[in-house]
Design a protein around this motif. Structure first.
Motif, short mmCIF file in Angstrom:
data_model
loop_
_atom_site.label_atom_id
_atom_site.label_comp_id
_atom_site.label_asym_id
_atom_site.label_seq_id
_atom_site.Cartn_x
_atom_site.Cartn_y
_atom_site.Cartn_z
N PHE A 76 0.85 -1.18 0.00
CA PHE A 76 0.00 0.00 0.00
C PHE A 76 0.89 1.24 0.00
N MET A 77 0.52 2.22 -0.82
CA MET A 77 1.28 3.46 -0.93
C MET A 77 0.55 4.55 -0.14
N TYR A 78 1.31 5.31 0.65
CA TYR A 78 0.76 6.38 1.47
C TYR A 78 1.51 7.68 1.20
N HIS A 79 0.79 8.81 1.26
CA HIS A 79 1.42 10.13 1.22
C HIS A 79 1.91 10.43 2.63
N ARG A 80 3.18 10.76 2.78
CA ARG A 80 3.74 11.08 4.08
C ARG A 80 4.80 12.16 3.95
N ASN A 81 4.70 13.18 4.77
CA ASN A 81 5.73 14.22 4.87
C ASN A 81 6.18 14.76 3.52
N GLY A 82 5.22 15.05 2.66
CA GLY A 82 5.54 15.61 1.35
C GLY A 82 6.07 14.60 0.35
N GLY A 83 6.09 13.34 0.72
CA GLY A 83 6.57 12.29 -0.18
C GLY A 83 5.64 11.09 -0.13
N HIS A 84 6.19 9.94 -0.41
CA HIS A 84 5.41 8.70 -0.41
C HIS A 84 6.10 7.64 0.45
N ARG A 85 5.29 6.77 1.00
CA ARG A 85 5.80 5.64 1.78
C ARG A 85 5.13 4.38 1.24
N LEU A 86 5.92 3.39 0.90
CA LEU A 86 5.41 2.11 0.44
C LEU A 86 5.46 1.14 1.61
N ALA A 87 4.30 0.66 2.02
CA ALA A 87 4.21 -0.31 3.11
C ALA A 87 4.03 -1.70 2.50
#
Length: 122
Positions: free
Chosen positions: A62-73
């Motif tokens: 799952f891809m998330y928007h975090r801190n102005g970027g993206h995080r892939l979990a």
């Protein structure tokens, strides 16, 4: 350019130990209807069928928007049914759809969706 068969080529890639990325939240005519948010949604069987045939794990991502970027979990391998009949195919798809539903419920703003998920295939 040669002919390309997604299923055949993907199976070979998986058997070589490489990665194939597939979307599970897409409506498809080559799938089965399973509940998604309480309504039947045609769900692709490819990820489960290819995992069974190749022995490769399904790693939900799952891809998330975090801190102005993206995080892939990337989650731990998803356990499929030990039996491989048609009824367990539907059960596995239903459980995977349930996992997607949990993630969407937790962070609905992250679900970017531009197609009709519940349309009936023609």
């Amino acid at each position: 350019m040669g002919q390309f068969s997604f299923g055949t080529n993907s199976l070979g890639v998986l058997r070589e130990g490489r990665i194939v990325l597939m979307h599970m939240d897409q409506s498809t005519a080559n799938g089965l209807p399973v509940p998604f948010f309480g309504r039947p949604a045609w769900t692709p069987t490819g990820p489960v069928v290819l995992a069974r045939r190749s022995g490769a794990p399904i790693l939900p991502m799952f891809m998330y928007h975090r801190n102005g970027g993206h995080r892939l979990a990337i989650q731990t391998p998803y356990p499929l049914s030990q039996r491989t009949d048609d009824s367990t195919l539907s059960e596995d798809l239903q459980r995977l759809s349930g996992l997607i539903e949990q993630v969407v419920r937790a962070e609905p703003q992250e679900w970017y969706w531009v197609h009709r998920r519940w349309k009936q295939p023609s």
